[in-house]
Design an enzyme around this catalytic site. Structure first.
Site, PDB file in Angstrom:
ATOM      1  N   VAL A 165      10.535   8.382  -7.040  1.00 48.81           N
ATOM      2  CA  VAL A 165      11.599   6.945  -6.451  1.00 48.81           C
ATOM      3  C   VAL A 165      11.651   6.492  -7.883  1.00 48.81           C
ATOM      4  O   VAL A 165      11.148   5.962  -8.467  1.00 48.81           O
ATOM      5  CB  VAL A 165      10.597   5.973  -5.694  1.00 48.81           C
TER       6      VAL A 165
ATOM      7  N   HIS B 257       7.951   1.405 -10.579  1.00 51.39           N
ATOM      8  CA  HIS B 257       6.749   0.783  -9.880  1.00 51.39           C
ATOM      9  C   HIS B 257       5.348   1.300 -10.702  1.00 51.39           C
ATOM     10  O   HIS B 257       5.245   2.374 -11.250  1.00 51.39           O
ATOM     11  CB  HIS B 257       6.954   1.510  -8.423  1.00 51.39           C
TER      12      HIS B 257
ATOM     13  N   ASN C 183       4.639   6.305 -13.944  1.00 47.10           N
ATOM     14  CA  ASN C 183       5.264   7.583 -13.962  1.00 47.10           C
ATOM     15  C   ASN C 183       6.677   7.328 -14.394  1.00 47.10           C
ATOM     16  O   ASN C 183       7.355   7.003 -13.618  1.00 47.10           O
ATOM     17  CB  ASN C 183       5.201   8.380 -12.628  1.00 47.10           C
TER      18      ASN C 183
ATOM     19  N   ARG D 210       0.949  -1.424   0.010  1.00 45.71           N
ATOM     20  CA  ARG D 210       0.078   0.004   0.045  1.00 45.71           C
ATOM     21  C   ARG D 210       0.814   1.244   0.051  1.00 45.71           C
ATOM     22  O   ARG D 210       1.827   1.427   0.670  1.00 45.71           O
ATOM     23  CB  ARG D 210      -0.978   0.034   1.320  1.00 45.71           C
TER      24      ARG D 210
END
Length: 126
Positions: A105, A109, A96, A39
């Protein structure tokens, strides 16, 4: 986990690598041999889960070029997360890529967003 140099040559550990190594606690939703889903700590929807490959690549484009099978695993894990989270009415899968797109980051992901009616996306409202 083997060190995976990125296209910029940066080999410093990312936040997500520390989550994968269980050095930083996370609310893990699902895990496979190649991916981890947990999460988001700053959710942007009722359901907001991040899916990361356990091997580091900076962006989805870098991952696609280097290991298409691992990218497929990330997408399959995202679909499993949507199933586990009861997102049968629909969900959004977002990668992204780069600072202008909001990537903070630099370990690729996928964001799995859902659990409510999602608005449009594109330009920032700021």
């Amino acid at each position: 986990m083997s060190e995976q140099p990125t296209e910029s040559g940066d080999s410093s550990e990312t936040l997500f690598e520390r989550v994968i190594a269980r050095e930083i606690p996370a609310d893990i939703v699902h895990e496979t041999a190649t991916t981890l889903a947990f999460r988001d700590i700053s959710p942007q929807a009722a359901t907001h889960v991040l899916v990361v490959p356990k091997t580091r690549y900076r962006t989805v484009a870098e991952l696609a070029a280097a290991d298409p099978a691992l990218l497929a695993d990330v997408v399959s894990t995202a679909a499993k997360v949507a199933e586990l989270e009861g997102l049968g009415n629909g969900y959004r899968l977002v990668f992204n890529t780069g600072a202008d797109a909001g990537q903070t980051v630099f370990h690729v992901h996928a964001h799995v967003l859902g659990g409510e009616q999602l608005g449009h996306f594109g330009r920032s409202s700021e």
